[in-house]
Design a protein around this motif. Sequence first.
Motif, PDB file in Angstrom:
ATOM      1  N   LYS A   1      39.638  14.563  12.365  1.00  0.00           N
ATOM      2  CA  LYS A   1      40.755  14.121  13.217  1.00  0.00           C
ATOM      3  C   LYS A   1      40.229  13.318  14.414  1.00  0.00           C
ATOM      4  CE  LYS A   1      44.884  15.630  15.646  1.00  0.00           C
ATOM      5  NZ  LYS A   1      44.962  14.269  16.124  1.00  0.00           N
ATOM      6  N   MET A   2      39.131  13.797  14.992  1.00  0.00           N
ATOM      7  CA  MET A   2      38.558  13.063  16.147  1.00  0.00           C
ATOM      8  C   MET A   2      38.122  11.660  15.736  1.00  0.00           C
ATOM      9  SD  MET A   2      36.151  15.834  17.971  1.00  0.00           S
ATOM     10  CE  MET A   2      36.882  17.251  18.731  1.00  0.00           C
ATOM     11  N   LEU A   3      37.481  11.560  14.578  1.00  0.00           N
ATOM     12  CA  LEU A   3      37.016  10.246  14.109  1.00  0.00           C
ATOM     13  C   LEU A   3      38.204   9.332  13.846  1.00  0.00           C
ATOM     14  CD1 LEU A   3      34.195  11.417  11.661  1.00  0.00           C
ATOM     15  CD2 LEU A   3      33.878  10.168  13.808  1.00  0.00           C
ATOM     16  N   LYS A   4      39.222   9.917  13.226  1.00  0.00           N
ATOM     17  CA  LYS A   4      40.408   9.129  12.896  1.00  0.00           C
ATOM     18  C   LYS A   4      41.077   8.617  14.183  1.00  0.00           C
ATOM     19  CE  LYS A   4      44.272   9.347   9.806  1.00  0.00           C
ATOM     20  NZ  LYS A   4      44.851   9.871   8.612  1.00  0.00           N
TER      21      LYS A   4
ATOM     22  N   ALA B   1      39.767   8.215  17.113  1.00  0.00           N
ATOM     23  CA  ALA B   1      38.929   7.229  17.810  1.00  0.00           C
ATOM     24  C   ALA B   1      39.053   5.864  17.156  1.00  0.00           C
ATOM     25  CB  ALA B   1      37.475   7.696  17.818  1.00  0.00           C
ATOM     26  N   MET B   2      39.030   5.825  15.843  1.00  0.00           N
ATOM     27  CA  MET B   2      39.086   4.533  15.159  1.00  0.00           C
ATOM     28  C   MET B   2      40.464   3.895  15.337  1.00  0.00           C
ATOM     29  SD  MET B   2      36.023   4.327  14.328  1.00  0.00           S
ATOM     30  CE  MET B   2      35.662   2.958  13.296  1.00  0.00           C
ATOM     31  N   GLU B   3      41.499   4.735  15.365  1.00  0.00           N
ATOM     32  CA  GLU B   3      42.848   4.187  15.606  1.00  0.00           C
ATOM     33  C   GLU B   3      42.947   3.630  17.020  1.00  0.00           C
ATOM     34  OE1 GLU B   3      45.518   6.513  12.279  1.00  0.00           O
ATOM     35  OE2 GLU B   3      45.387   7.377  14.281  1.00  0.00           O
ATOM     36  N   GLU B   4      42.342   4.359  17.941  1.00  0.00           N
ATOM     37  CA  GLU B   4      42.357   3.911  19.341  1.00  0.00           C
ATOM     38  C   GLU B   4      41.682   2.536  19.468  1.00  0.00           C
ATOM     39  OE1 GLU B   4      41.261   7.213  21.949  1.00  0.00           O
ATOM     40  OE2 GLU B   4      40.682   5.675  23.428  1.00  0.00           O
ATOM     41  N   ILE B   5      40.634   2.337  18.687  1.00  0.00           N
ATOM     42  CA  ILE B   5      39.956   1.029  18.731  1.00  0.00           C
ATOM     43  C   ILE B   5      40.869  -0.058  18.155  1.00  0.00           C
ATOM     44  CG2 ILE B   5      37.949  -0.280  17.863  1.00  0.00           C
ATOM     45  CD1 ILE B   5      36.418   2.408  17.802  1.00  0.00           C
TER      46      ILE B   5
ATOM     47  N   PRO C   1      27.618  17.608  13.172  1.00  0.00           N
ATOM     48  CA  PRO C   1      27.942  18.624  14.185  1.00  0.00           C
ATOM     49  C   PRO C   1      28.947  18.066  15.198  1.00  0.00           C
ATOM     50  CG  PRO C   1      25.553  18.367  13.937  1.00  0.00           C
ATOM     51  CD  PRO C   1      26.190  17.269  13.145  1.00  0.00           C
ATOM     52  N   ARG C   2      29.760  18.948  15.790  1.00  0.00           N
ATOM     53  CA  ARG C   2      30.847  18.508  16.672  1.00  0.00           C
ATOM     54  C   ARG C   2      30.354  17.634  17.829  1.00  0.00           C
ATOM     55  NH1 ARG C   2      35.934  20.679  17.342  1.00  0.00           N
ATOM     56  NH2 ARG C   2      35.843  20.547  15.077  1.00  0.00           N
ATOM     57  N   ASP C   3      29.261  18.058  18.487  1.00  0.00           N
ATOM     58  CA  ASP C   3      28.815  17.255  19.639  1.00  0.00           C
ATOM     59  C   ASP C   3      28.387  15.854  19.212  1.00  0.00           C
ATOM     60  OD1 ASP C   3      26.633  18.330  18.372  1.00  0.00           O
ATOM     61  OD2 ASP C   3      25.542  18.887  20.190  1.00  0.00           O
ATOM     62  N   SER C   4      27.844  15.731  17.997  1.00  0.00           N
ATOM     63  CA  SER C   4      27.469  14.391  17.501  1.00  0.00           C
ATOM     64  C   SER C   4      28.719  13.554  17.237  1.00  0.00           C
ATOM     65  CB  SER C   4      26.679  14.489  16.197  1.00  0.00           C
ATOM     66  OG  SER C   4      25.524  15.224  16.384  1.00  0.00           O
ATOM     67  N   VAL C   5      29.760  14.211  16.731  1.00  0.00           N
ATOM     68  CA  VAL C   5      30.999  13.473  16.451  1.00  0.00           C
ATOM     69  C   VAL C   5      31.607  12.960  17.754  1.00  0.00           C
ATOM     70  CG1 VAL C   5      33.375  13.716  15.582  1.00  0.00           C
ATOM     71  CG2 VAL C   5      31.464  14.651  14.267  1.00  0.00           C
ATOM     72  N   ILE C   6      31.613  13.831  18.775  1.00  0.00           N
ATOM     73  CA  ILE C   6      32.167  13.416  20.075  1.00  0.00           C
ATOM     74  C   ILE C   6      31.379  12.220  20.623  1.00  0.00           C
ATOM     75  CG2 ILE C   6      32.467  14.161  22.497  1.00  0.00           C
ATOM     76  CD1 ILE C   6      33.070  17.009  21.323  1.00  0.00           C
ATOM     77  N   GLU C   7      30.065  12.334  20.542  1.00  0.00           N
ATOM     78  CA  GLU C   7      29.199  11.263  21.054  1.00  0.00           C
ATOM     79  C   GLU C   7      29.400   9.971  20.226  1.00  0.00           C
ATOM     80  OE1 GLU C   7      27.172  11.010  23.590  1.00  0.00           O
ATOM     81  OE2 GLU C   7      26.010   9.242  23.012  1.00  0.00           O
ATOM     82  N   ALA C   8      29.506  10.141  18.899  1.00  0.00           N
ATOM     83  CA  ALA C   8      29.681   8.964  18.033  1.00  0.00           C
ATOM     84  C   ALA C   8      31.000   8.258  18.361  1.00  0.00           C
ATOM     85  CB  ALA C   8      29.650   9.379  16.562  1.00  0.00           C
ATOM     86  N   CYS C   9      32.067   9.039  18.587  1.00  0.00           N
ATOM     87  CA  CYS C   9      33.373   8.440  18.904  1.00  0.00           C
ATOM     88  C   CYS C   9      33.251   7.625  20.188  1.00  0.00           C
ATOM     89  CB  CYS C   9      34.436   9.522  19.087  1.00  0.00           C
ATOM     90  SG  CYS C   9      34.892  10.333  17.558  1.00  0.00           S
ATOM     91  N   ASP C  10      32.583   8.201  21.145  1.00  0.00           N
ATOM     92  CA  ASP C  10      32.394   7.529  22.431  1.00  0.00           C
ATOM     93  C   ASP C  10      31.643   6.205  22.254  1.00  0.00           C
ATOM     94  OD1 ASP C  10      32.980   8.095  25.098  1.00  0.00           O
ATOM     95  OD2 ASP C  10      30.806   8.221  25.493  1.00  0.00           O
ATOM     96  N   ARG C  11      30.547   6.281  21.508  1.00  0.00           N
ATOM     97  CA  ARG C  11      29.745   5.062  21.323  1.00  0.00           C
ATOM     98  C   ARG C  11      30.495   4.010  20.504  1.00  0.00           C
ATOM     99  NH1 ARG C  11      24.043   7.010  19.127  1.00  0.00           N
ATOM    100  NH2 ARG C  11      23.693   8.807  20.471  1.00  0.00           N
TER     101      ARG C  11
END
Length: 429
Positions: free
Chosen positions: A345-348, A350-354, A413-423
Motif C-alpha cells: 500500500k505504501m509503494l502504491k 507513493a507511486m500514485e503521489e508521483i 523490510p518496512r524501513d527500506s520501503v519507507i526509505e525507498a518511497c521517499d527516494r
Amino acid sequence: ASAVNAFAPASNARVSTSLNMSGVERNPNFAKLAGGYLFPEIARRRNAYLAENPDMADRIISLGIGDTTKPIPEHILSGLVNGASKLGTQEGYSGYGAEQGMGDLRQKIATVLYDDLISADEVFVSDGAKCDIMRVQQMFGPGVISAVQDPSYPVYVDTSVMMGQTGEINTETSQYDNIVYMPCTAENNFFPDYASLPRADVVYFCSPNNPTGAAATRDQLTELVKTCKERGSILVFDAAYAPFIRDPDVPKSIFEIEGAKEVAIECNSFSKYAGFTGVRLGWTVVPDGLTFADGTPVRNDFNRVMTTAFNGASNIVQAGGLACLDPEGQAEINALIDYYLGNAKMLKDAMEEIGFNVFGGDNAPYVFVQLPEGKKSWDMFSEILEKAQVVTIPGAGFGPGGEGYLRLSAFAPRDSVIEACDRLKKAMV
Ligand code: MLT
C-alpha cells in the motif's frame, strides 16, 4: 547464466574459445533462449552498478525479486526445529519418504487450504512451484503448444523453450514462435481474452498475477475454465500468491470454480506464505478426473515424473509445512501477509503521489506501475538505480507485454520501503 545479457542474442562464442570442448552437441533448445534468466540478470546489473559506484553499496534497496525478508514466525519455526530434532532419535528418524509427500501433510493441505474441495491423493508435495512447473513441462513434453499471459512469470516461457515446444525468438516482437501470448495490460484489466486467441494445449495462468498484481475475479475464472473445457486445453493455474487475496469475492484456488477439476492443475507454494523461499516447499494438485486425449489420467503421468525424478520434499521441511497449517501457523501467516500488504500500500500510494497509474498491490505483493508514454522499462530501471539506488524489475523482463511498466516488490523490510518511497518521490518527480 548470471553473466549473460538477457536481451542479447544467445551466443556460442564462449563455448568455442574453451580449451576443453567436449564432443557433445549442445541442446539446440537452450541456444534458442534469448539470454540469462531474468532475476540473475537484475542481480548482474545491480552488481555492475556497484562495481562502478562502490560507495553506494550500503544505500541499495531491493524492490526487485519477490524474496521474503521477515523471519519465520515462532510456531512455524518450531515445526521445522522439531522436524530436525526428530531425526536425531531412533524412534523419530525417517529416511526416504513417499515421493508424493507425507500423508498427513497432503491431507492437511486438502482440508485446511482447499476445504476438501480436492482430496489428499490429488496433492503432490514438492520443493516449490517453480520446480513443479518444470515437472509439469516434462510431463507434457515437446509436442504441445503453450499459452502464457503476457507479461508473465518468465518460468513458463523459458521452460517451454527448454522443452523444445517453441521455435526461435522473433527479434522484432520478442516473442517465441509456437507460444500463444495472451496480452494482459491496463486496456483489458490485465485479463486475457483466451477465446479470441489461437488454441493452446496448455494454458499457464497466474492469479494473483506476477508481475501485474491483478487478481482474477470469479466470473473471469469461470470464463477461462469454460473456454479451456470447450477447447480441450489443460489449465496450469499458478496460485503461489493466493494468501495475499483479501477480497472475499476473489477465488484463492481454481478449484473454487465449477468444472475446474476437469481442466486444471494447480501449482502452489509455501514460499511467499510463510517465508519459505529458502526453505523450499510447495505442492501441485492434479485432479483425478483430468485426462489426456487418450483417456490416461494426467495424475498417473505426474506421479511417474515425481516418483522417477524426485525423492520427495525434505522431511524436516514437511514438518514445517504441517506447522504452517495449524491454527497458530495460519495466524502467523496472516500477520506476515498483512505486513507485506502494508508495504504494498505504501509503494502504491507513493507511486500514485508521483503521478503514475498504478495497478496491483491490493490482493498481491506486486505493484505494477505504468510508465509515461514512450518510456522504456529497462531505461527506467537504470534511471531509478542510478538516481535512487532502488532496484526494481522492468516490465519487459516478463515479456513484451510488460514494456512500459515497472514492477515493485513489497517483500522488503518496512524501513527500506519507507526509505525507498521517499527516494523515489525525490528522484521521479
Ligand atoms: C519474482 O520475483 O517474480 C519471484 O519471486 C521469483 C520466484 O518466485 O521464483
